[in-house]
Design a protein around this motif. Structure first.
Motif, PDB file in Angstrom:
ATOM      1  N   ILE A  69      28.462  58.875  47.545  1.00 31.38           N
ATOM      2  CA  ILE A  69      27.300  58.916  47.604  1.00 31.38           C
ATOM      3  C   ILE A  69      26.615  57.340  47.469  1.00 31.38           C
ATOM      4  O   ILE A  69      25.462  56.501  48.298  1.00 31.38           O
ATOM      5  N   ALA A  70      26.988  56.104  46.849  1.00 29.96           N
ATOM      6  CA  ALA A  70      27.040  55.101  46.743  1.00 29.96           C
ATOM      7  C   ALA A  70      27.356  54.472  48.217  1.00 29.96           C
ATOM      8  O   ALA A  70      26.505  53.438  48.583  1.00 29.96           O
ATOM      9  N   GLU A  71      28.348  54.998  48.411  1.00 30.07           N
ATOM     10  CA  GLU A  71      28.677  54.410  49.987  1.00 30.07           C
ATOM     11  C   GLU A  71      27.585  55.180  51.474  1.00 30.07           C
ATOM     12  O   GLU A  71      27.154  53.995  51.977  1.00 30.07           O
ATOM     13  N   ALA A  72      27.382  55.428  51.347  1.00 29.64           N
ATOM     14  CA  ALA A  72      25.455  55.995  51.768  1.00 29.64           C
ATOM     15  C   ALA A  72      24.597  55.627  51.385  1.00 29.64           C
ATOM     16  O   ALA A  72      24.103  55.291  52.795  1.00 29.64           O
ATOM     17  N   LEU A  73      24.389  55.195  50.548  1.00 29.54           N
ATOM     18  CA  LEU A  73      22.918  54.426  50.234  1.00 29.54           C
ATOM     19  C   LEU A  73      23.020  53.017  50.828  1.00 29.54           C
ATOM     20  O   LEU A  73      22.151  52.576  51.239  1.00 29.54           O
ATOM     21  N   GLU A  74      24.626  52.218  50.197  1.00 28.12           N
ATOM     22  CA  GLU A  74      24.918  51.115  50.739  1.00 28.12           C
ATOM     23  C   GLU A  74      24.509  50.395  52.685  1.00 28.12           C
ATOM     24  O   GLU A  74      24.120  49.802  52.863  1.00 28.12           O
ATOM     25  N   VAL A  75      25.350  51.738  52.925  1.00 31.38           N
ATOM     26  CA  VAL A  75      24.895  51.776  54.520  1.00 31.38           C
ATOM     27  C   VAL A  75      23.783  51.877  54.435  1.00 31.38           C
ATOM     28  O   VAL A  75      23.329  50.678  56.102  1.00 31.38           O
ATOM     29  N   ALA A  76      22.977  52.300  54.374  1.00 34.45           N
ATOM     30  CA  ALA A  76      21.881  52.565  54.711  1.00 34.45           C
ATOM     31  C   ALA A  76      21.028  51.833  54.843  1.00 34.45           C
ATOM     32  O   ALA A  76      19.694  51.294  54.973  1.00 34.45           O
ATOM     33  N   GLY A  77      21.301  50.973  53.491  1.00 35.98           N
ATOM     34  CA  GLY A  77      20.590  49.048  52.689  1.00 35.98           C
ATOM     35  C   GLY A  77      19.662  50.221  52.461  1.00 35.98           C
ATOM     36  O   GLY A  77      18.530  49.469  51.766  1.00 35.98           O
ATOM     37  N   LEU A  78      19.841  51.316  51.957  1.00 33.57           N
ATOM     38  CA  LEU A  78      18.329  51.134  51.053  1.00 33.57           C
ATOM     39  C   LEU A  78      19.208  51.820  49.210  1.00 33.57           C
ATOM     40  O   LEU A  78      20.472  51.501  49.107  1.00 33.57           O
ATOM     41  N   GLN A  79      18.344  51.708  48.368  1.00 32.78           N
ATOM     42  CA  GLN A  79      18.929  51.804  46.981  1.00 32.78           C
ATOM     43  C   GLN A  79      18.098  52.813  46.276  1.00 32.78           C
ATOM     44  O   GLN A  79      17.388  53.556  47.322  1.00 32.78           O
ATOM     45  N   LYS A  80      18.238  54.390  45.375  1.00 30.97           N
ATOM     46  CA  LYS A  80      18.164  55.507  45.002  1.00 30.97           C
ATOM     47  C   LYS A  80      16.519  55.232  44.733  1.00 30.97           C
ATOM     48  O   LYS A  80      15.704  56.521  45.551  1.00 30.97           O
ATOM     49  N   SER A  81      15.997  54.640  44.275  1.00 31.97           N
ATOM     50  CA  SER A  81      13.936  54.410  43.516  1.00 31.97           C
ATOM     51  C   SER A  81      13.860  53.959  45.700  1.00 31.97           C
ATOM     52  O   SER A  81      12.413  54.272  45.859  1.00 31.97           O
ATOM     53  N   ASP A  82      14.491  54.315  46.765  1.00 31.41           N
ATOM     54  CA  ASP A  82      13.998  54.564  47.978  1.00 31.41           C
ATOM     55  C   ASP A  82      13.925  55.585  48.364  1.00 31.41           C
ATOM     56  O   ASP A  82      13.125  56.201  49.365  1.00 31.41           O
ATOM     57  N   LEU A  83      14.882  56.774  47.663  1.00 32.94           N
ATOM     58  CA  LEU A  83      14.856  57.800  48.591  1.00 32.94           C
ATOM     59  C   LEU A  83      13.390  58.865  48.108  1.00 32.94           C
ATOM     60  O   LEU A  83      12.584  58.247  46.933  1.00 32.94           O
ATOM     61  N   ARG A  84      13.195  59.886  49.126  1.00 34.36           N
ATOM     62  CA  ARG A  84      11.622  61.043  48.507  1.00 34.36           C
ATOM     63  C   ARG A  84      12.422  62.226  48.778  1.00 34.36           C
ATOM     64  O   ARG A  84      11.040  63.294  48.114  1.00 34.36           O
ATOM     65  N   ALA A  85      13.619  62.534  48.821  1.00 33.35           N
ATOM     66  CA  ALA A  85      14.199  63.627  48.485  1.00 33.35           C
ATOM     67  C   ALA A  85      15.328  64.137  48.393  1.00 33.35           C
ATOM     68  O   ALA A  85      16.373  63.344  49.214  1.00 33.35           O
ATOM     69  N   ILE A  86      16.038  64.431  47.441  1.00 32.72           N
ATOM     70  CA  ILE A  86      17.442  65.332  47.616  1.00 32.72           C
ATOM     71  C   ILE A  86      17.893  66.622  48.142  1.00 32.72           C
ATOM     72  O   ILE A  86      17.077  67.139  47.516  1.00 32.72           O
ATOM     73  N   ALA A  87      18.309  66.202  49.560  1.00 32.69           N
ATOM     74  CA  ALA A  87      18.632  67.590  49.999  1.00 32.69           C
ATOM     75  C   ALA A  87      20.631  68.084  49.562  1.00 32.69           C
ATOM     76  O   ALA A  87      21.314  66.966  49.621  1.00 32.69           O
ATOM     77  N   THR A  88      20.713  68.997  49.429  1.00 33.23           N
ATOM     78  CA  THR A  88      22.453  69.601  49.080  1.00 33.23           C
ATOM     79  C   THR A  88      22.845  71.136  49.258  1.00 33.23           C
ATOM     80  O   THR A  88      21.639  71.834  49.989  1.00 33.23           O
ATOM     81  N   THR A  89      23.810  71.271  50.339  1.00 33.03           N
ATOM     82  CA  THR A  89      24.432  72.260  50.812  1.00 33.03           C
ATOM     83  C   THR A  89      24.556  73.392  49.744  1.00 33.03           C
ATOM     84  O   THR A  89      25.543  72.695  49.099  1.00 33.03           O
ATOM     85  N   ASN A  90      23.577  74.695  49.256  1.00 32.92           N
ATOM     86  CA  ASN A  90      24.270  75.041  48.210  1.00 32.92           C
ATOM     87  C   ASN A  90      24.939  77.029  48.722  1.00 32.92           C
ATOM     88  O   ASN A  90      25.200  77.370  47.612  1.00 32.92           O
ATOM     89  N   ARG A  91      25.032  76.762  49.741  1.00 35.59           N
ATOM     90  CA  ARG A  91      24.849  78.132  50.199  1.00 35.59           C
ATOM     91  C   ARG A  91      25.952  78.257  52.168  1.00 35.59           C
ATOM     92  O   ARG A  91      25.593  77.755  52.537  1.00 35.59           O
ATOM     93  N   PRO A  92      26.465  78.713  52.448  1.00 36.37           N
ATOM     94  CA  PRO A  92      27.569  79.459  51.763  1.00 36.37           C
ATOM     95  C   PRO A  92      28.944  78.740  51.590  1.00 36.37           C
ATOM     96  O   PRO A  92      28.784  77.434  51.981  1.00 36.37           O
ATOM     97  N   GLY A  93      30.328  78.953  50.783  1.00 31.77           N
ATOM     98  CA  GLY A  93      31.306  77.987  50.838  1.00 31.77           C
ATOM     99  C   GLY A  93      32.049  78.483  49.399  1.00 31.77           C
ATOM    100  O   GLY A  93      31.403  79.292  48.127  1.00 31.77           O
ATOM    101  N   LEU A  94      32.929  77.622  49.262  1.00 29.42           N
ATOM    102  CA  LEU A  94      33.496  77.389  47.859  1.00 29.42           C
ATOM    103  C   LEU A  94      33.014  77.254  46.768  1.00 29.42           C
ATOM    104  O   LEU A  94      32.480  76.242  46.995  1.00 29.42           O
ATOM    105  N   VAL A  95      32.717  78.009  45.859  1.00 29.63           N
ATOM    106  CA  VAL A  95      31.759  78.460  44.366  1.00 29.63           C
ATOM    107  C   VAL A  95      31.836  76.745  44.240  1.00 29.63           C
ATOM    108  O   VAL A  95      30.962  76.189  43.740  1.00 29.63           O
TER     109      VAL A  95
END
Ligand code: KG4
Ligand code: ZN
Length: 339
Positions: A69-95
């Protein structure tokens, strides 16, 4: 509503997380733009066992998630505070694997006081084509080919899907993986088969195409048995590049034939190809030719958006957030879930 206006996107930076199987991935998306897409693969670890071991996968996600996650923000050149939403895979997969991504997403969304959204892994694959310079029109037909899925989907608009054809046994990716193992080419099999096939003759060995007749379903389990019989019959005389090329040809031929039949049956004019197996260069070029011949539009995401990644989860999330959807903190993980 016009086709173009069916694709509405959330035009602010969002962080997406994908941990459903053996890749720990985080991406930053803004509208259709992929600002970063970091993938940490567990392949080296799972190679030792010839497949994914769920307990080991979950532990590896725990170790990788924060740095990724830290690397994704760094490559994008953004801080956590710039984010406006968080998405994640929650289905299906290994629990256990899913839980790592969902827990990280909840913590971030809670701490930053921004919306949280859970995405179906297949919807991520399905909407990975949204990143293209010219995205596909809606409606279109989608061929999803991954390690766990082989499906033809009628995509009416983002969020409205109907499965029209599917495998009755193994997925196309499994056919590559199991074939590769039988040919001694290792795990994961798709890329290994593609590389071995480069110098091989695809017409040397005749392999079954599974299911005859006017169907848009698939069956790949007979192919695995046929490769096993071939290795037993030929023994040390087996020509591995020829066998890899023949196996790849059998899979490409059946996927292309069924996809064209589905297009015809649906009266569809645009085809998308997504999922890990969409990285296969032979399959991409065969479908390009077939669509050109029939006057259909053809759309496949760049190779790095084919195999599992968080950018595709962010793109799917972007369409849902644009419609005002999100989840609350009671959001759960679902090992099995329909699209
Ligand atoms: O979508 P994906 O990364 O994970 C799942 O959601 O299952 O797909 C993984 C599958 C594996 O079966 C792998 O062998 C296959 O995609 N794959 C390929 C290629 N690259 C990955 N199959 C054929 N040719 C490739 N170049
Ligand atoms: Zn996948």
């Amino acid at each position: 509503m016009g086709a173009a206006s069916l694709l509405r996107l959330f035009e602010f930076p969002l962080l997406a997380i994908e941990t459903s199987c053996d890749e720990t991935s985080a991406a930053v998306i803004e509208g259709r733009k992929v600002l970063s897409n970091v993938v940490s693969s567990q392949v080296a670890m799972h190679q030792k066992w010839g497949g994914v071991v769920p307990e080991a996968a979950a532990r590896a996600h725990v170790e990788a998630i924060i740095p990724v996650i830290a690397e994704a923000l760094e490559v994008a050149g953004l801080q956590k505070s710039d984010l406006r939403a968080i998405a994640t895979t929650n289905r299906p997969g290994l629990v256990g694997a899913l839980s790592v991504g969902v827990t990280a997403a909840k913590a971030l969304a809670y701490g930053l006081r921004i919306p949280l959204i859970g995405i179906h892994h297949l919807e991520g694959h399905l909407l990975s084509t949204v990143a293209l310079e010219t995205p596909p029109p809606f409606p279109h037909t989608c061929l999803i080919v991954s390690g766990g899925h082989t499906e033809l989907v009628d995509v009416k608009e983002p969020g409205v899907y109907r499965i029209i054809g599917q495998t009755r046994d193994d997925a196309a990716g499994e056919a590559f993986d199991k074939g590769a193992r039988l040919l001694g080419l290792g795990y994961p099999g798709g890329l290994a088969i593609q590389n071995a096939a480069k110098t091989g003759n695809p017409h040397r060995y005749s392999l079954p195409k599974g299911l005859s007749g006017d169907t848009i379903d698939f069956s790949f389990s007979g192919l695995k048995t046929a490769v096993l019989r071939l290795t037993e019959k030929e023994g040390p005389n087996l020509d591995v590049p020829d066998a890899a090329a023949s196996l790849q040809e059998a899979i490409i031929a059946v996927l292309t034939e069924r996809a064209m039949r589905a297009m015809d049956q649906m009266g569809s004019t645009a085809l998308t190809l997504v999922g890990g197996v969409a990285a296969n260069l032979g399959l991409r070029s065969r479908l390009t030719q077939a669509c050109e011949k029939n006057g259909y539009g053809f759309y496949a995401p760049p190779i790095d958006l084919c195999t599992d990644n968080a950018a595709m989860i962010g793109l799917a999330a972007s369409t849902r957030l644009a419609r005002g959807e999100h989840n609350d903190f009671a959001m759960d993980v679902y090992p099995n879930a329909d699209l």
